[in-house]
Motif scaffolding. Structure first.
Motif, short mmCIF file in Angstrom:
data_model
loop_
_atom_site.label_atom_id
_atom_site.label_comp_id
_atom_site.label_asym_id
_atom_site.label_seq_id
_atom_site.Cartn_x
_atom_site.Cartn_y
_atom_site.Cartn_z
N ASP A 61 7.13 -15.73 -16.94
CA ASP A 61 7.17 -15.33 -15.53
C ASP A 61 7.17 -16.59 -14.67
OD1 ASP A 61 6.99 -13.74 -13.21
OD2 ASP A 61 4.80 -13.95 -13.20
N ILE A 62 7.99 -16.57 -13.61
CA ILE A 62 8.00 -17.70 -12.66
C ILE A 62 6.93 -17.38 -11.60
CG2 ILE A 62 9.47 -19.09 -11.17
CD1 ILE A 62 10.35 -18.99 -14.11
N ASN A 63 6.49 -18.36 -10.85
CA ASN A 63 5.46 -18.16 -9.82
C ASN A 63 4.11 -17.77 -10.41
OD1 ASN A 63 8.19 -17.03 -8.54
ND2 ASN A 63 7.01 -18.06 -6.97
N THR A 89 11.58 -13.08 -13.49
CA THR A 89 11.02 -13.28 -12.16
C THR A 89 11.40 -12.19 -11.18
OG1 THR A 89 10.95 -14.73 -10.25
CG2 THR A 89 12.92 -14.82 -11.59
N ALA A 90 10.47 -11.97 -10.27
CA ALA A 90 10.71 -10.99 -9.22
C ALA A 90 11.32 -11.67 -7.99
CB ALA A 90 9.41 -10.31 -8.82
N SER A 91 11.39 -12.98 -8.02
CA SER A 91 12.04 -13.64 -6.89
C SER A 91 13.53 -13.49 -7.11
CB SER A 91 11.65 -15.11 -6.82
OG SER A 91 12.63 -15.92 -7.38
N ALA A 92 14.24 -13.11 -6.08
CA ALA A 92 15.67 -12.86 -6.27
C ALA A 92 16.44 -13.45 -5.10
CB ALA A 92 15.94 -11.37 -6.39
N MET A 93 16.21 -14.72 -4.86
CA MET A 93 16.94 -15.37 -3.79
C MET A 93 18.23 -15.94 -4.36
SD MET A 93 15.01 -14.76 -1.22
CE MET A 93 15.20 -15.84 0.21
N ALA A 94 19.19 -16.17 -3.41
CA ALA A 94 20.49 -16.69 -3.85
C ALA A 94 20.30 -18.02 -4.58
CB ALA A 94 21.39 -16.87 -2.64
N GLY A 95 21.04 -18.20 -5.64
CA GLY A 95 21.03 -19.48 -6.35
C GLY A 95 19.92 -19.60 -7.38
N GLU A 98 21.25 -19.84 -11.16
CA GLU A 98 21.83 -21.15 -11.46
C GLU A 98 20.73 -22.19 -11.63
OE1 GLU A 98 22.93 -19.00 -9.24
OE2 GLU A 98 24.74 -18.52 -10.40
N LYS A 111 13.25 -9.09 -12.30
CA LYS A 111 12.34 -7.95 -12.23
C LYS A 111 12.81 -7.03 -11.10
CE LYS A 111 7.95 -9.98 -13.66
NZ LYS A 111 6.64 -10.40 -13.13
N PRO A 112 12.58 -5.75 -11.09
CA PRO A 112 11.85 -5.05 -12.16
C PRO A 112 12.72 -4.86 -13.39
CG PRO A 112 12.42 -3.56 -10.39
CD PRO A 112 12.96 -4.87 -10.01
N ILE A 113 12.10 -4.94 -14.55
CA ILE A 113 12.86 -4.77 -15.77
C ILE A 113 13.14 -3.29 -15.98
CG2 ILE A 113 11.93 -6.85 -16.84
CD1 ILE A 113 10.10 -4.95 -18.50
N ASP A 114 14.24 -3.01 -16.64
CA ASP A 114 14.59 -1.62 -16.96
C ASP A 114 14.06 -1.36 -18.36
OD1 ASP A 114 15.68 0.78 -17.69
OD2 ASP A 114 17.62 0.39 -16.72
N SER B 227 9.71 -10.81 -1.02
CA SER B 227 10.57 -10.25 -2.05
C SER B 227 9.82 -10.22 -3.38
CB SER B 227 11.83 -11.11 -2.17
OG SER B 227 12.46 -10.88 -3.39
N HIS B 228 9.17 -11.33 -3.69
CA HIS B 228 8.44 -11.44 -4.95
C HIS B 228 7.25 -10.50 -4.99
CE1 HIS B 228 5.51 -13.35 -7.71
NE2 HIS B 228 6.59 -13.42 -8.47
N ARG B 231 8.30 -6.81 -5.27
CA ARG B 231 8.93 -6.42 -6.52
C ARG B 231 7.93 -6.34 -7.68
NH1 ARG B 231 14.52 -7.98 -7.23
NH2 ARG B 231 15.50 -8.06 -5.21
N ASN B 235 7.79 -3.19 -9.99
CA ASN B 235 8.11 -3.32 -11.41
C ASN B 235 7.15 -2.46 -12.24
OD1 ASN B 235 9.32 -4.44 -13.73
ND2 ASN B 235 7.71 -6.00 -13.88
N LYS B 284 18.19 -11.73 5.41
CA LYS B 284 18.75 -13.04 5.05
C LYS B 284 20.03 -13.30 5.85
CE LYS B 284 18.38 -12.58 0.50
NZ LYS B 284 18.76 -12.81 -0.90
N GLU B 293 29.05 -17.49 -2.25
CA GLU B 293 29.59 -18.37 -3.30
C GLU B 293 31.03 -17.94 -3.53
OE1 GLU B 293 26.96 -18.50 -6.74
OE2 GLU B 293 25.27 -18.35 -5.35
#
Lengths: 136, 444
Positions: A61-63, A89-95, A98, A111-114, B227-228, B231, B235, B284, B293
């Motif tokens: 998990d991130i964060n 991770t539940a963070s879903a910001m652009a980029g 990558e 997240k959320p996972i299916d 957002s975090h 979620r 979840n 956003k 992109e």
């Protein structure tokens, strides 16, 4: 093939769900709630072989509170452990995607996972090479 | 020749002959008389000539004098008016101005210069180096500045710079050599402008901009953490509800009512998640934080992909879903994920608002350099009075069944903004009971 998976997540219900989903498919699951716990589980004090041998895959998990998850990734990679490490991770910001792949995660799962597909996804990731920054 | 005539002046002898007397003998009385008359006449004529000459000399001399006076008067006037114009110009300027000769003599300094510098007015003449030294000392600048100013004065450079004084004042300086038309340099003119207020204002604007950027950064960070944070529990809600259903499917018993409740929890959880996603996307975009992109996206594949995601829903609702690619272009420049989102929103709306047995067509066609992506349904249509509210957040139309649709109410608002971010536009044509066609126009 059954796997031994390390699930690192600070949210108890998220740990429980991942554990249950993977256990349903016959995998062995160890959980860690903090970075410190995770370090102890992967036995960072041991050599690369022991670390790589302990788990087939890490869901990270991130964060996490009390430290950056990326740190554990780097510690494992520096040790030479070539096991798949998947950012969850539940963070879903652009980029984000990558960024995670560039950092050396094997893959990125949002997240959320299916619960219906998560087990399969994890099994597929484990069968692939960890190749940091690869195609996944 | 007699002695008498021998002693005679040659001029007299010529005159004696002229009156017809002999020069060899003593002239007669008549000859003397004639001679005297001739001399008198000649003298008179000469006197006349002399008078005329003297008169004309006198007249010329007076005219010359007059001319000289006139020229002198004129040049003095011109000089005085030039000086007056220069002085008025100097005094009218809002800049402090100082003019000094190449010999470092202060030629002029305006009132504003003394106001700005705080120097006494007697320095408005005299040695330029003395003035510089006083200026530097008064402003609290380092002593070596005096030599720097003098070096600039001796050079032929044009200087445009700003001088910040220890007291907090800032002056813009413009200094240029004064050159004659033949190229000779006669001195230097320097302008000082008090730009303290402008610089202060610029600094304040800069600070305000930085504060705004920091606020925007904070907002962005807030969005990311929100957002975090949203979620993570979602979840758990969705995951646990799904697990309960999965377990029930595998033999752990649930009553029909319990199963209905659990499915309700999962469905509501998904709805809430979709809402969170759309609100965050919209936020956003509004905050200017959404970046595209851009890449070359294969149109037909994108359409097929968008439609495929909704095939289960279409089948469930018994609605035919077809893709017809007729655009001349095979690719468009777009953000793949965002284009998919646009298609998903439009197609899912079309399917939802079309009754059983209806048809939804996803088509492309070219019009000039533009590509039109159409999503046409044979659904209930939109009343003309509802059209203006179409892209307003949380404005939802009732389904054919009369129910509130399952969407977030943000789909079209988001779709419109995403299309516009691509530089495109979105149109709608609709007739009650016949159907609705949304057209997304994208530049090639």
């Amino acid at each position: 093939m059954t796997m031994h998976v390390l699930v690192v997540d600070d949210d108890p219900w998220c740990r429980r769900i991942a554990e249950r989903v993977l256990a349903r498919r016959g995998h062995q699951v160890t959980t860690a709630a903090t970075l410190g716990e995770a370090r102890a589980r992967v036995r960072l004090d041991a050599d690369a072989e022991a670390v790589a041998g302990a788990f087939d895959l890490v869901l990270l998990d991130i964060n996490l509170p009390g430290g950056s998850s990326e740190l554990l990734l780097h510690e494992l990679r520096e040790l030479g452990a070539a096991l798949p490490i998947v950012a969850v991770t539940a963070s879903a910001m652009a980029g984000d995607r990558e960024r995670f792949l560039r950092q050396g995660f094997t893959a990125y799962v949002s997240k959320p996972i299916d619960v219906r597909t998560f087990g399969e996804v994890v099994e597929r990731l484990a069968s692939e090479r960890p190749c940091p920054g690869g195609d996944r | 020749m007699t002695a008498a005539t021998e002693a005679m002046h040659p001029l007299l002898r010529r005159l004696v002959r002229k009156v017809g007397a002999s020069a060899e003998e003593a002239p007669s009385l008549a000859a003397w008389q004639a001679l005297l008359a001739l001399v008198s006449r000649t003298y008179h004529d000469a006197d006349q000539d002399r008078y005329t000459l003297e008169r004309s000399i006198e007249i010329s001399s007076r005219e010359m004098q007059g001319l000289y006076e006139e020229l002198k008067r004129r040049s003095e006037h011109e000089l005085a008016s030039s000086a007056a114009i220069l002085r008025a110009t100097l005094e009218a300027a809002n800049d402090g101005i100082i003019v000094a000769s190449s010999q470092r003599e202060v030629l002029a300094a305006n009132e504003r210069f003394f106001e700005l510098s705080g120097l006494p007015r007697e320095l408005g003449s005299g040695d330029h180096r003395v003035l510089s030294a006083r200026l530097v000392a008064h402003a609290g600048l380092p002593p070596e500045t005096v030599a720097e100013i003098d070096a600039v004065h001796a050079s032929d450079v044009t200087v445009t710079d700003e001088v910040s004084l220890p007291g907090g004042k800032t002056f813009a300086r413009f200094s240029a050599p004064v050159e004659l038309p033949d190229g000779g340099r006669v001195g230097r003119v320097t302008f000082f402008r008090d730009v303290t207020a402008e610089r202060q204002a610029r600094r304040e604007i800069e600070a305000a901009r930085e504060a705004a950027e920091a606020a925007s950064q904070a907002k962005s960070l807030f969005l990311a953490s929100m957002s975090h944070e949203l979620r993570t529990p979602l979840n758990a809600v969705i995951g646990l509800a799904d697990l309960l259903v999965l377990d029930a499917d595998e033999g752990e018993r649930l009553t029909a009512q319990q199963r209905e409740y659990v499915e309700g929890i999962a469905e509501s959880g998904r709805h809430l998640l979709a809402l969170v996603n759309d609100v965050l996307d919209l936020a956003k975009i509004e905050a200017g934080k959404q970046e595209l992109e851009l890449e070359e996206v294969a149109l037909e594949a994108a359409l097929e992909e968008g439609a495929a995601a909704l095939v289960p829903l279409a089948q469930h609702r018994d609605v035919a879903l077809v893709v017809e690619h007729a655009a001349a272009r095979s690719h468009i420049r777009a953000d793949r994920l965002r284009l998919r989102q646009v298609l998903y929103n439009l197609i899912s709306n079309a399917v939802k608002f079309t009754s059983r047995g209806g048809r939804v067509a996803v088509r492309t066609r070219s019009e000039g350099a533009r590509v039109a992506i159409e999503v046409a349904d044979t659904g209930i249509g939109i009343a003309p009075e509802d059209l203006p509210r179409l892209y307003v957040a949380f404005e939802q139309m009732a389904l054919p069944s009369g129910d509130r649709p399952a969407g977030t109410g943000l789909g079209l608002a988001l779709t419109k903004r995403l299309v516009e971010m691509h530089g495109g536009t979105i149109d709608v044509a609709s007739r009650r009971g016949v159907g609705t066609t949304f057209t997304v126009w994208m530049e090639g």
